[in-house]
Write a protein that holds these residues in place. Structure first.
Motif, PDB file in Angstrom:
ATOM      1  N   MET A   1      44.010  24.854 -12.863  1.00  0.00           N
ATOM      2  CA  MET A   1      43.257  23.621 -12.650  1.00  0.00           C
ATOM      3  C   MET A   1      43.621  22.600 -13.739  1.00  0.00           C
ATOM      4  N   LEU A   2      43.837  21.394 -13.304  1.00  0.00           N
ATOM      5  CA  LEU A   2      44.205  20.350 -14.233  1.00  0.00           C
ATOM      6  C   LEU A   2      43.007  19.477 -14.530  1.00  0.00           C
ATOM      7  N   ARG A   3      43.090  18.857 -15.638  1.00  0.00           N
ATOM      8  CA  ARG A   3      42.002  17.992 -16.070  1.00  0.00           C
ATOM      9  C   ARG A   3      42.059  16.658 -15.337  1.00  0.00           C
ATOM     10  N   LEU A   4      40.993  15.899 -15.504  1.00  0.00           N
ATOM     11  CA  LEU A   4      40.832  14.675 -14.761  1.00  0.00           C
ATOM     12  C   LEU A   4      41.786  13.582 -15.214  1.00  0.00           C
ATOM     13  N   CYS A   5      42.063  13.503 -16.502  1.00  0.00           N
ATOM     14  CA  CYS A   5      42.817  12.368 -17.023  1.00  0.00           C
ATOM     15  C   CYS A   5      44.214  12.295 -16.404  1.00  0.00           C
ATOM     16  N   ASN A   6      44.922  13.432 -16.372  1.00  0.00           N
ATOM     17  CA  ASN A   6      46.264  13.432 -15.813  1.00  0.00           C
ATOM     18  C   ASN A   6      46.238  13.069 -14.336  1.00  0.00           C
ATOM     19  N   ALA A   7      45.279  13.648 -13.602  1.00  0.00           N
ATOM     20  CA  ALA A   7      45.191  13.387 -12.167  1.00  0.00           C
ATOM     21  C   ALA A   7      44.857  11.924 -11.889  1.00  0.00           C
ATOM     22  N   PHE A 130      37.079  10.389  -3.774  1.00  0.00           N
ATOM     23  CA  PHE A 130      36.160  10.420  -4.908  1.00  0.00           C
ATOM     24  C   PHE A 130      36.799  11.215  -6.037  1.00  0.00           C
ATOM     25  N   VAL A 131      36.819  10.634  -7.226  1.00  0.00           N
ATOM     26  CA  VAL A 131      37.488  11.235  -8.378  1.00  0.00           C
ATOM     27  C   VAL A 131      36.476  12.041  -9.177  1.00  0.00           C
ATOM     28  N   PRO A 132      36.783  13.284  -9.526  1.00  0.00           N
ATOM     29  CA  PRO A 132      35.873  14.058 -10.381  1.00  0.00           C
ATOM     30  C   PRO A 132      35.585  13.317 -11.681  1.00  0.00           C
ATOM     31  N   GLY A 133      34.318  13.235 -12.016  1.00  0.00           N
ATOM     32  CA  GLY A 133      33.893  12.470 -13.178  1.00  0.00           C
ATOM     33  C   GLY A 133      33.115  11.231 -12.806  1.00  0.00           C
ATOM     34  N   GLN A 134      33.212  10.781 -11.556  1.00  0.00           N
ATOM     35  CA  GLN A 134      32.454   9.611 -11.138  1.00  0.00           C
ATOM     36  C   GLN A 134      31.115  10.039 -10.555  1.00  0.00           C
ATOM     37  N   TYR A 135      30.307   9.034 -10.186  1.00  0.00           N
ATOM     38  CA  TYR A 135      28.992   9.287  -9.608  1.00  0.00           C
ATOM     39  C   TYR A 135      28.958   8.754  -8.177  1.00  0.00           C
ATOM     40  N   VAL A 136      28.237   9.464  -7.317  1.00  0.00           N
ATOM     41  CA  VAL A 136      28.149   9.079  -5.911  1.00  0.00           C
ATOM     42  C   VAL A 136      26.696   9.109  -5.457  1.00  0.00           C
ATOM     43  N   ASP A 137      26.435   8.402  -4.365  1.00  0.00           N
ATOM     44  CA  ASP A 137      25.162   8.474  -3.651  1.00  0.00           C
ATOM     45  C   ASP A 137      25.390   9.224  -2.349  1.00  0.00           C
ATOM     46  N   VAL A 138      24.468  10.103  -1.996  1.00  0.00           N
ATOM     47  CA  VAL A 138      24.561  10.875  -0.755  1.00  0.00           C
ATOM     48  C   VAL A 138      23.369  10.512   0.122  1.00  0.00           C
ATOM     49  N   ILE A 139      23.661  10.136   1.378  1.00  0.00           N
ATOM     50  CA  ILE A 139      22.638   9.693   2.318  1.00  0.00           C
ATOM     51  C   ILE A 139      22.602  10.675   3.487  1.00  0.00           C
ATOM     52  N   ALA A 140      21.421  11.132   3.852  1.00  0.00           N
ATOM     53  CA  ALA A 140      21.285  12.068   4.972  1.00  0.00           C
ATOM     54  C   ALA A 140      19.845  12.077   5.439  1.00  0.00           C
ATOM     55  N   LYS A 141      19.610  12.761   6.550  1.00  0.00           N
ATOM     56  CA  LYS A 141      18.267  12.937   7.084  1.00  0.00           C
ATOM     57  C   LYS A 141      17.668  14.179   6.455  1.00  0.00           C
ATOM     58  N   SER A 142      16.512  14.036   5.830  1.00  0.00           N
ATOM     59  CA  SER A 142      15.910  15.142   5.103  1.00  0.00           C
ATOM     60  C   SER A 142      15.389  16.212   6.055  1.00  0.00           C
ATOM     61  N   ILE A 143      15.138  17.397   5.523  1.00  0.00           N
ATOM     62  CA  ILE A 143      14.637  18.506   6.313  1.00  0.00           C
ATOM     63  C   ILE A 143      13.204  18.205   6.760  1.00  0.00           C
ATOM     64  N   GLY A 144      12.920  18.391   8.038  1.00  0.00           N
ATOM     65  CA  GLY A 144      11.579  18.162   8.553  1.00  0.00           C
ATOM     66  C   GLY A 144      10.630  19.281   8.125  1.00  0.00           C
ATOM     67  N   LYS A 145       9.453  18.922   7.637  1.00  0.00           N
ATOM     68  CA  LYS A 145       8.457  19.894   7.179  1.00  0.00           C
ATOM     69  C   LYS A 145       7.276  20.026   8.142  1.00  0.00           C
ATOM     70  N   PRO A 257      32.865   5.671 -15.813  1.00  0.00           N
ATOM     71  CA  PRO A 257      32.466   6.800 -16.667  1.00  0.00           C
ATOM     72  C   PRO A 257      33.598   7.243 -17.572  1.00  0.00           C
ATOM     73  N   LYS A 258      33.256   7.896 -18.652  1.00  0.00           N
ATOM     74  CA  LYS A 258      34.230   8.324 -19.643  1.00  0.00           C
ATOM     75  C   LYS A 258      35.279   9.240 -19.015  1.00  0.00           C
ATOM     76  N   GLY A 259      36.554   8.944 -19.293  1.00  0.00           N
ATOM     77  CA  GLY A 259      37.649   9.739 -18.750  1.00  0.00           C
ATOM     78  C   GLY A 259      38.294   9.145 -17.521  1.00  0.00           C
ATOM     79  N   LEU A 260      37.685   8.106 -16.934  1.00  0.00           N
ATOM     80  CA  LEU A 260      38.246   7.475 -15.743  1.00  0.00           C
ATOM     81  C   LEU A 260      38.853   6.129 -16.098  1.00  0.00           C
ATOM     82  N   THR A 261      39.995   5.848 -15.504  1.00  0.00           N
ATOM     83  CA  THR A 261      40.648   4.549 -15.707  1.00  0.00           C
ATOM     84  C   THR A 261      40.768   3.768 -14.410  1.00  0.00           C
ATOM     85  N   GLY A 262      40.413   4.371 -13.290  1.00  0.00           N
ATOM     86  CA  GLY A 262      40.497   3.682 -12.007  1.00  0.00           C
ATOM     87  C   GLY A 262      40.086   4.601 -10.881  1.00  0.00           C
ATOM     88  N   LEU A 263      39.956   4.026  -9.697  1.00  0.00           N
ATOM     89  CA  LEU A 263      39.610   4.767  -8.493  1.00  0.00           C
ATOM     90  C   LEU A 263      40.666   4.506  -7.425  1.00  0.00           C
TER      91      LEU A 263
END
Length: 295
Positions: A1-7, A130-145, A257-263
């Protein structure tokens, strides 16, 4: 596994031939399936939960541009995922997919983008979007209770569990306001159906990306049952609003975020994934070893 910076450096060089991501850019999102949860360990051996999201032949089916009444423009990218049988697809949608040059899909969604982030129709998107190290939002329909009381649905404290209360320990209590106004105010929190609503979980950390299996590992939990479709996009608060704020103040080292230079821009495609390692892991967010006693 390679680190994020090189990738990330390789991803930037591959995407440099088209255009570059800027703090004002808004990229398209992806449609994935929630495969379930598992655990991982970081560099220090700390255990943490992750949710595995998998792409199923996620492709671009249209680019949308409309002019609003105030003459402003609305731009969006329409994405479809999960192939389905043509006999189970309406003729109208069969014509739409045929025009885009993609097989029939189960789910179609559109994501608002900036004018520079349109993606060619028919492009197959990859988990490397999506690059490892970034942040994302996830949208979905929640479980019905189902139908739930006020304590479970709204976290009410309930009535006394000892003296003075008889078979009403978990009730809501008074709901009126005496003779004036003589009615129950609209929006009063009461018992009712819980769950089954559109939920957005914000600022989830992308831990790992597997481009061979199109898997995205995000830290924490996301709404929805297993195998449900979810929408993933760049975190609106951290990757867009905060980036624009830091860019305006000249804090260019805090835009990403730290370690990212672009998307990958305008999107992470299958062609881009072939030029990168099949699996990329983000470094741990911890700075010090939590198992070493502090001095």
């Amino acid at each position: 596994m390679l680190r994020l910076c090189n990738a990330t450096a390789e991803a930037e060089s591959s995407a440099a031939s088209t255009s570059q991501w800027t703090p004002n850019s808004v990229r398209t999102g992806l449609i994935a399936r929630k495969r379930g949860m598992m655990v991982m360990w970081d560099n220090f051996g700390v255990r943490f939960p992750v949710t595995v999201l998998q792409l199923e032949n996620c492709q671009v089916t249209a680019n949308i541009k409309t002019v609003r009444a105030d003459q402003s423009e609305y731009h969006a990218v329409q994405v479809a995922a999960s192939d389905r049988s043509p006999k189970n697809t309406t003729k109208q949608m069969l014509g739409h997919f045929a025009k885009a040059g993609v097989p029939p899909k189960r789910i179609v969604k559109e994501f608002p983008v900036t004018p520079d982030a349109h993606v060619p129709v028919g492009t197959t998107l990859s988990a490397i979007h999506f690059v490892p190290g970034q942040y994302v939002d996830v949208i979905a329909k929640s479980i019905g209770k189902g139908f739930q009381g006020t304590m479970k649905r709204w976290n009410f404290k309930g009535l006394r569990a000892s003296h003075g209360v008889s078979i009403s320990h978990r009730s809501a209590g008074a709901i009126g306001a005496h003779q004036d106004p003589g009615r129950v105010w609209p929006g009063k929190k009461m018992a009712g159906r819980m769950g089954g609503e559109r939920i957005t979980t914000q600022n989830l950390y992308v831990v790992r990306v597997d481009s061979d299996l199109d898997l995205i590992y995000v830290r924490g939990c996301v709404p929805g049952v297993d195998d449900a479709h979810v929408m993933i996009r760049d975190a609106k608060k951290k990757m867009s609003q905060l980036a624009q704020h830091n860019s305006a103040k000249g804090l260019f080292e805090k835009i990403l975020p730290k370690g990212l230079t672009g998307l990958p821009f305008p999107a992470g495609t299958k062609e881009l994934a072939k030029a990168l390692p099949p699996m990329i892991v983000a470094p741990s967010t911890r700075v010090t070893d939590p198992f070493v006693p502090r001095e």
